[in-house]
Design a protein around this motif. Structure first.
Motif, PDB file in Angstrom:
ATOM      1  N   CYS A 127       0.856  -1.178   0.000  1.00 43.42           N
ATOM      2  CA  CYS A 127       0.000   0.000   0.000  1.00 43.42           C
ATOM      3  C   CYS A 127       0.895   1.231   0.000  1.00 43.42           C
ATOM      4  O   CYS A 127       2.085   1.145   0.290  1.00 43.42           O
ATOM      5  CB  CYS A 127      -0.943   0.010   1.201  1.00 43.42           C
ATOM      6  SG  CYS A 127      -0.138   0.167   2.798  1.00 43.42           S
ATOM      7  N   HIS A 135      -0.140   4.140   1.663  1.00 41.59           N
ATOM      8  CA  HIS A 135      -0.721   5.038   2.655  1.00 41.59           C
ATOM      9  C   HIS A 135       0.358   5.442   3.659  1.00 41.59           C
ATOM     10  O   HIS A 135       1.145   4.618   4.100  1.00 41.59           O
ATOM     11  CB  HIS A 135      -1.898   4.356   3.359  1.00 41.59           C
ATOM     12  CG  HIS A 135      -2.800   5.318   4.046  1.00 41.59           C
ATOM     13  ND1 HIS A 135      -2.629   5.685   5.346  1.00 41.59           N
ATOM     14  CD2 HIS A 135      -3.869   6.023   3.589  1.00 41.59           C
ATOM     15  CE1 HIS A 135      -3.566   6.554   5.688  1.00 41.59           C
ATOM     16  NE2 HIS A 135      -4.324   6.781   4.629  1.00 41.59           N
ATOM     17  N   ASP A 147       0.012   6.282   6.743  1.00 40.60           N
ATOM     18  CA  ASP A 147      -0.263   5.774   8.085  1.00 40.60           C
ATOM     19  C   ASP A 147      -0.203   4.252   8.143  1.00 40.60           C
ATOM     20  O   ASP A 147      -0.950   3.616   8.874  1.00 40.60           O
ATOM     21  CB  ASP A 147      -1.622   6.272   8.581  1.00 40.60           C
ATOM     22  CG  ASP A 147      -1.597   7.741   8.950  1.00 40.60           C
ATOM     23  OD1 ASP A 147      -0.505   8.256   9.235  1.00 40.60           O
ATOM     24  OD2 ASP A 147      -2.668   8.372   8.964  1.00 40.60           O
ATOM     25  N   CYS A 148       0.684   3.658   7.387  1.00 40.15           N
ATOM     26  CA  CYS A 148       0.915   2.208   7.422  1.00 40.15           C
ATOM     27  C   CYS A 148       2.258   1.976   8.104  1.00 40.15           C
ATOM     28  O   CYS A 148       3.265   2.575   7.714  1.00 40.15           O
ATOM     29  CB  CYS A 148       0.931   1.632   6.013  1.00 40.15           C
ATOM     30  SG  CYS A 148       1.338  -0.122   5.959  1.00 40.15           S
ATOM     31  N   THR A 189     -16.169  -3.579  11.164  1.00 44.25           N
ATOM     32  CA  THR A 189     -15.340  -3.035  10.084  1.00 44.25           C
ATOM     33  C   THR A 189     -16.155  -2.031   9.274  1.00 44.25           C
ATOM     34  O   THR A 189     -15.884  -1.808   8.101  1.00 44.25           O
ATOM     35  CB  THR A 189     -14.838  -4.158   9.154  1.00 44.25           C
ATOM     36  OG1 THR A 189     -15.970  -4.857   8.641  1.00 44.25           O
ATOM     37  CG2 THR A 189     -13.928  -5.113   9.877  1.00 44.25           C
ATOM     38  N   ASP A 201     -14.512   3.589   7.480  1.00 45.98           N
ATOM     39  CA  ASP A 201     -13.504   3.632   6.437  1.00 45.98           C
ATOM     40  C   ASP A 201     -12.119   3.686   7.071  1.00 45.98           C
ATOM     41  O   ASP A 201     -11.819   4.621   7.817  1.00 45.98           O
ATOM     42  CB  ASP A 201     -13.740   4.863   5.558  1.00 45.98           C
ATOM     43  CG  ASP A 201     -12.840   4.887   4.344  1.00 45.98           C
ATOM     44  OD1 ASP A 201     -12.519   3.798   3.838  1.00 45.98           O
ATOM     45  OD2 ASP A 201     -12.455   5.986   3.914  1.00 45.98           O
ATOM     46  N   LYS A 202     -11.270   2.689   6.814  1.00 43.21           N
ATOM     47  CA  LYS A 202      -9.903   2.582   7.322  1.00 43.21           C
ATOM     48  C   LYS A 202      -9.827   2.448   8.832  1.00 43.21           C
ATOM     49  O   LYS A 202      -8.781   2.669   9.434  1.00 43.21           O
ATOM     50  CB  LYS A 202      -9.063   3.779   6.878  1.00 43.21           C
ATOM     51  CG  LYS A 202      -8.891   3.862   5.380  1.00 43.21           C
ATOM     52  CD  LYS A 202      -8.046   5.029   5.007  1.00 43.21           C
ATOM     53  CE  LYS A 202      -7.956   5.108   3.499  1.00 43.21           C
ATOM     54  NZ  LYS A 202      -7.812   6.469   3.015  1.00 43.21           N
ATOM     55  N   THR A 203     -10.932   2.091   9.491  1.00 46.88           N
ATOM     56  CA  THR A 203     -10.950   1.919  10.945  1.00 46.88           C
ATOM     57  C   THR A 203     -11.713   0.653  11.287  1.00 46.88           C
ATOM     58  O   THR A 203     -12.746   0.367  10.699  1.00 46.88           O
ATOM     59  CB  THR A 203     -11.630   3.124  11.624  1.00 46.88           C
ATOM     60  OG1 THR A 203     -10.956   4.314  11.253  1.00 46.88           O
ATOM     61  CG2 THR A 203     -11.601   2.987  13.131  1.00 46.88           C
ATOM     62  N   HIS A 242      -6.601   1.740  13.462  1.00 46.19           N
ATOM     63  CA  HIS A 242      -6.432   2.022  12.040  1.00 46.19           C
ATOM     64  C   HIS A 242      -6.136   0.726  11.305  1.00 46.19           C
ATOM     65  O   HIS A 242      -5.327  -0.085  11.754  1.00 46.19           O
ATOM     66  CB  HIS A 242      -5.297   3.016  11.832  1.00 46.19           C
ATOM     67  CG  HIS A 242      -5.006   3.298  10.396  1.00 46.19           C
ATOM     68  ND1 HIS A 242      -5.857   4.022   9.601  1.00 46.19           N
ATOM     69  CD2 HIS A 242      -3.963   2.956   9.610  1.00 46.19           C
ATOM     70  CE1 HIS A 242      -5.361   4.114   8.386  1.00 46.19           C
ATOM     71  NE2 HIS A 242      -4.196   3.471   8.374  1.00 46.19           N
ATOM     72  N   GLN A 243      -6.783   0.524  10.158  1.00 46.00           N
ATOM     73  CA  GLN A 243      -6.543  -0.658   9.338  1.00 46.00           C
ATOM     74  C   GLN A 243      -5.815  -0.242   8.067  1.00 46.00           C
ATOM     75  O   GLN A 243      -6.384   0.432   7.214  1.00 46.00           O
ATOM     76  CB  GLN A 243      -7.850  -1.345   8.964  1.00 46.00           C
ATOM     77  CG  GLN A 243      -7.635  -2.532   8.066  1.00 46.00           C
ATOM     78  CD  GLN A 243      -8.926  -3.035   7.436  1.00 46.00           C
ATOM     79  OE1 GLN A 243     -10.001  -2.602   7.786  1.00 46.00           O
ATOM     80  NE2 GLN A 243      -8.787  -3.947   6.499  1.00 46.00           N
ATOM     81  N   PRO A 244      -4.536  -0.625   7.914  1.00 43.75           N
ATOM     82  CA  PRO A 244      -3.817  -0.318   6.667  1.00 43.75           C
ATOM     83  C   PRO A 244      -4.430  -1.077   5.491  1.00 43.75           C
ATOM     84  O   PRO A 244      -5.036  -2.145   5.661  1.00 43.75           O
ATOM     85  CB  PRO A 244      -2.397  -0.807   6.930  1.00 43.75           C
ATOM     86  CG  PRO A 244      -2.299  -0.987   8.400  1.00 43.75           C
ATOM     87  CD  PRO A 244      -3.677  -1.262   8.891  1.00 43.75           C
ATOM     88  N   ASP A 245      -4.261  -0.530   4.287  1.00 44.80           N
ATOM     89  CA  ASP A 245      -4.827  -1.152   3.089  1.00 44.80           C
ATOM     90  C   ASP A 245      -4.192  -2.499   2.772  1.00 44.80           C
ATOM     91  O   ASP A 245      -4.802  -3.351   2.132  1.00 44.80           O
ATOM     92  CB  ASP A 245      -4.659  -0.216   1.887  1.00 44.80           C
ATOM     93  CG  ASP A 245      -5.471   1.056   2.043  1.00 44.80           C
ATOM     94  OD1 ASP A 245      -6.484   1.028   2.765  1.00 44.80           O
ATOM     95  OD2 ASP A 245      -5.079   2.079   1.445  1.00 44.80           O
TER      96      ASP A 245
END
Length: 109
Positions: free
Chosen positions: A14, A16, A18-19, A39, A42-44, A71-74
């Motif tokens: 990814c 992003h 914030d990964c 889930t 969005d992204k959380t 936070h969930q990375p892509d």
């Protein structure tokens, strides 16, 4: 890129920022484990942890739970029911101060 924890790096990539694996987000502090409860954002994701608290009056244990937004990375694919490890990081929003670093177990597996 090593993030300082003993976790396996995800296969996906990814871009992003914030990964912790492919961006420049540093992790520090606690590493927690829990089950994904939601889930929907969005992204959380929301990670639910269950623990026991001793009640001296009744000489018994009582179940408590805490829900931690993370936070969930892509690059990580997370679904409801999965067991994940989350690491503490700098505040990412008003409520988010954790990021998912590893999906340890699927819910139905």
């Amino acid at each position: 890129m090593a993030i300082g924890l003993n976790v396996t790096e995800p296969e996906g990539t990814c871009s992003h920022e914030d990964c912790p694996f492919h961006g420049n987000l540093s992790v520090r502090g606690q590493v927690l484990e829990g089950e994904v409860a939601s889930t929907d954002m969005d992204k959380t994701i929301v990670v639910e942890r269950e623990y026991d608290v001793f009640v001296p009056k009744y000489d018994r244990y009582m179940k408590r739970r805490s829900r931690v937004p993370a936070h969930q990375p892509d690059c990580l694919d997370v679904e409801v029911g999965d067991t994940v490890s989350i690491a503490e990081t700098r505040p990412l929003s008003k409520t988010k101060s954790h990021v998912v670093v590893e999906v340890t177990d699927g819910g139905d597996a």
